[in-house]
Design an enzyme around this catalytic site. Structure first.
Site, PDB file in Angstrom:
ATOM      1  N   ASN A  10       0.880  -1.165   0.000  1.00 48.23           N
ATOM      2  CA  ASN A  10       0.000   0.000   0.000  1.00 48.23           C
ATOM      3  C   ASN A  10       0.921   1.219   0.000  1.00 48.23           C
ATOM      4  O   ASN A  10       1.518   1.542   1.028  1.00 48.23           O
ATOM      5  CB  ASN A  10      -0.899  -0.015   1.240  1.00 48.23           C
ATOM      6  CG  ASN A  10      -1.728   1.255   1.360  1.00 48.23           C
ATOM      7  OD1 ASN A  10      -1.752   2.080   0.432  1.00 48.23           O
ATOM      8  ND2 ASN A  10      -2.397   1.424   2.486  1.00 48.23           N
ATOM      9  N   LYS A  12       0.199   4.283  -0.263  1.00 50.01           N
ATOM     10  CA  LYS A  12      -0.392   5.482   0.362  1.00 50.01           C
ATOM     11  C   LYS A  12      -0.120   6.722  -0.506  1.00 50.01           C
ATOM     12  O   LYS A  12      -0.125   6.604  -1.723  1.00 50.01           O
ATOM     13  CB  LYS A  12       0.127   5.628   1.797  1.00 50.01           C
ATOM     14  CG  LYS A  12      -0.059   4.314   2.591  1.00 50.01           C
ATOM     15  CD  LYS A  12       0.152   4.452   4.065  1.00 50.01           C
ATOM     16  CE  LYS A  12      -0.076   3.108   4.743  1.00 50.01           C
ATOM     17  NZ  LYS A  12       0.019   3.176   6.179  1.00 50.01           N
ATOM     18  N   HIS A  95      -9.456   1.569   4.579  1.00 52.95           N
ATOM     19  CA  HIS A  95      -8.201   1.686   5.339  1.00 52.95           C
ATOM     20  C   HIS A  95      -8.449   2.612   6.530  1.00 52.95           C
ATOM     21  O   HIS A  95      -9.223   3.569   6.421  1.00 52.95           O
ATOM     22  CB  HIS A  95      -7.092   2.239   4.444  1.00 52.95           C
ATOM     23  CG  HIS A  95      -5.744   2.105   5.078  1.00 52.95           C
ATOM     24  ND1 HIS A  95      -5.303   2.970   6.039  1.00 52.95           N
ATOM     25  CD2 HIS A  95      -4.776   1.179   4.930  1.00 52.95           C
ATOM     26  CE1 HIS A  95      -4.098   2.582   6.450  1.00 52.95           C
ATOM     27  NE2 HIS A  95      -3.757   1.500   5.792  1.00 52.95           N
ATOM     28  N   GLU A  97      -6.789   4.927   7.662  1.00 52.13           N
ATOM     29  CA  GLU A  97      -6.502   6.336   7.372  1.00 52.13           C
ATOM     30  C   GLU A  97      -7.701   6.998   6.688  1.00 52.13           C
ATOM     31  O   GLU A  97      -7.973   8.180   6.908  1.00 52.13           O
ATOM     32  CB  GLU A  97      -5.232   6.433   6.508  1.00 52.13           C
ATOM     33  CG  GLU A  97      -3.994   6.126   7.347  1.00 52.13           C
ATOM     34  CD  GLU A  97      -2.846   5.478   6.598  1.00 52.13           C
ATOM     35  OE1 GLU A  97      -2.799   5.547   5.368  1.00 52.13           O
ATOM     36  OE2 GLU A  97      -1.986   4.879   7.287  1.00 52.13           O
ATOM     37  N   GLU A 167      -5.655  -4.736  10.208  1.00 58.44           N
ATOM     38  CA  GLU A 167      -4.593  -3.771  10.495  1.00 58.44           C
ATOM     39  C   GLU A 167      -4.876  -3.057  11.818  1.00 58.44           C
ATOM     40  O   GLU A 167      -5.657  -2.089  11.851  1.00 58.44           O
ATOM     41  CB  GLU A 167      -4.510  -2.731   9.381  1.00 58.44           C
ATOM     42  CG  GLU A 167      -4.196  -3.318   8.020  1.00 58.44           C
ATOM     43  CD  GLU A 167      -3.554  -2.283   7.091  1.00 58.44           C
ATOM     44  OE1 GLU A 167      -2.542  -2.628   6.490  1.00 58.44           O
ATOM     45  OE2 GLU A 167      -4.051  -1.148   6.999  1.00 58.44           O
ATOM     46  N   GLY A 173       2.581   2.071  10.752  1.00 55.81           N
ATOM     47  CA  GLY A 173       3.598   3.110  10.636  1.00 55.81           C
ATOM     48  C   GLY A 173       4.316   3.417  11.933  1.00 55.81           C
ATOM     49  O   GLY A 173       4.989   4.442  12.049  1.00 55.81           O
ATOM     50  N   SER A 213       3.305  -2.457  10.190  1.00 57.00           N
ATOM     51  CA  SER A 213       4.748  -2.612  10.416  1.00 57.00           C
ATOM     52  C   SER A 213       5.295  -3.986  10.007  1.00 57.00           C
ATOM     53  O   SER A 213       6.188  -4.526  10.659  1.00 57.00           O
ATOM     54  CB  SER A 213       5.097  -2.293  11.874  1.00 57.00           C
ATOM     55  OG  SER A 213       4.751  -0.943  12.166  1.00 57.00           O
ATOM     56  N   GLY A 234       2.871  -1.254   4.216  1.00 53.07           N
ATOM     57  CA  GLY A 234       2.992   0.169   3.923  1.00 53.07           C
ATOM     58  C   GLY A 234       4.429   0.554   3.628  1.00 53.07           C
ATOM     59  O   GLY A 234       4.953   0.298   2.541  1.00 53.07           O
ATOM     60  N   GLY A 235       5.094   1.138   4.617  1.00 53.50           N
ATOM     61  CA  GLY A 235       6.447   1.683   4.441  1.00 53.50           C
ATOM     62  C   GLY A 235       7.422   0.762   3.726  1.00 53.50           C
ATOM     63  O   GLY A 235       8.149   1.191   2.815  1.00 53.50           O
TER      64      GLY A 235
END
Ligand code: 13P
Length: 249
Positions: A10, A12, A95, A97, A167, A173, A213, A234-235
């Site tokens: 993802n 983002k 999500h 967010e 999640e 994150g 994470s 993500g990251g």
């Protein structure tokens, strides 16, 4: 029947179109695998260049959002038909967010899930609790409410083809991954919830990811759990490490 793993990035709100193409190039040889579906969920503006960049590879493209109406006066929104026409196969819905920052409620998300399915897109439906909810002991109550509301009116056959991503918000994150036991426990709880709403076949077919994470160091243990069918990353999906996550074994 064993469920096929699905490992999705993802991105983002990261990567300009030219950066996106460069990232596809960097990852191209690293994400080759026969054992899992590999998906890049990318910002809307990156969809067309990324579809082009991954042509002929094992990577499929997902969107990060869509709107539930077919077409019309909805400035700034993107329809399911547009996504399909651009070569998108998956779409992230709900999500945390989007739930938090853009106030997307379960009623809206239910419409989005149904619209995605109608167009032939595979929803990656996200759910997850806040730290406060975990500490209050209401994690599974909250997630069951999300799942039940978001899947209202969705058929068993449709759910069988879907992906659900668990999640925990506190793990997104933050570098603070849920323990393997916590992640497995909730993913199993989600599967039990699907069995209750639908039936065992549907619960056994639906793929459930863990997200929060995920990195090259923890992917193998997480993905080895009986109810975790891959990850939403993500990251770590924005760097070469994503290749190690895809080839976690
Ligand atoms: P991180 O992997 O950066 O924690 O993000 C998880 C996530 O939100 C994926 O959708």
């Amino acid at each position: 029947m064993a469920r096929r793993k699905i490992i999705a990035g993802n991105w983002k709100m990261n990567m300009t179109p030219s950066q996106a193409v460069a990232l596809c190039d960097t990852l191209k040889d690293l994400v080759v695998t026969d054992e899992a579906d590999v998906v890049y969920c990318v910002p809307a503006i990156d969809i067309i260049p990324v579809v082009e960049a991954v042509k002929g590879t094992n990577v499929e493209v997902g969107a990060e959002n869509l709107y539930f109406e077919d077409k019309g006066a909805y400035t700034g929104e993107i329809s399911a038909e547009m996504l399909v026409d651009a070569g998108v196969k998956y779409v992230i819905i709900g999500h945390s967010e989007r739930r938090d920052y853009f106030k997307e409620c379960d009623c809206l998300l239910n419409k989005k899930v149904k619209q995605a399915l109608k167009a032939g897109l595979i929803p990656i439906l996200c759910c997850g609790e806040s730290l406060e909810q975990r500490e209050m002991g209401v994690t599974m109550d909250w997630i069951r409410l999300q799942i039940k509301s978001d899947l209202t009116g969705v058929t068993a056959d449709q759910v069988k083809g879907m992906v659900i991503a668990y999640e925990p918000i506190w793990a997104i994150g933050t570098g603070k991954t849920a323990t393997t036991e916590q992640a497995q426990e909730v993913c199993k709880g989600i599967r039990d919830c699907i069995a209750e709403i639908y039936d065992t076949d549907t619960a056994q077919a639906v793929r459930i990811q863990y997200g929060g994470s995920v990195n090259a160091g923890n992917a193998a243990e997480l993905f080895a759990q009986p109810d975790i069918d891959g990850g939403l990353v993500g990251g770590a999906s924005l760097k070469a490490d994503f290749g190690k996550i895809v080839n976690y074994k």
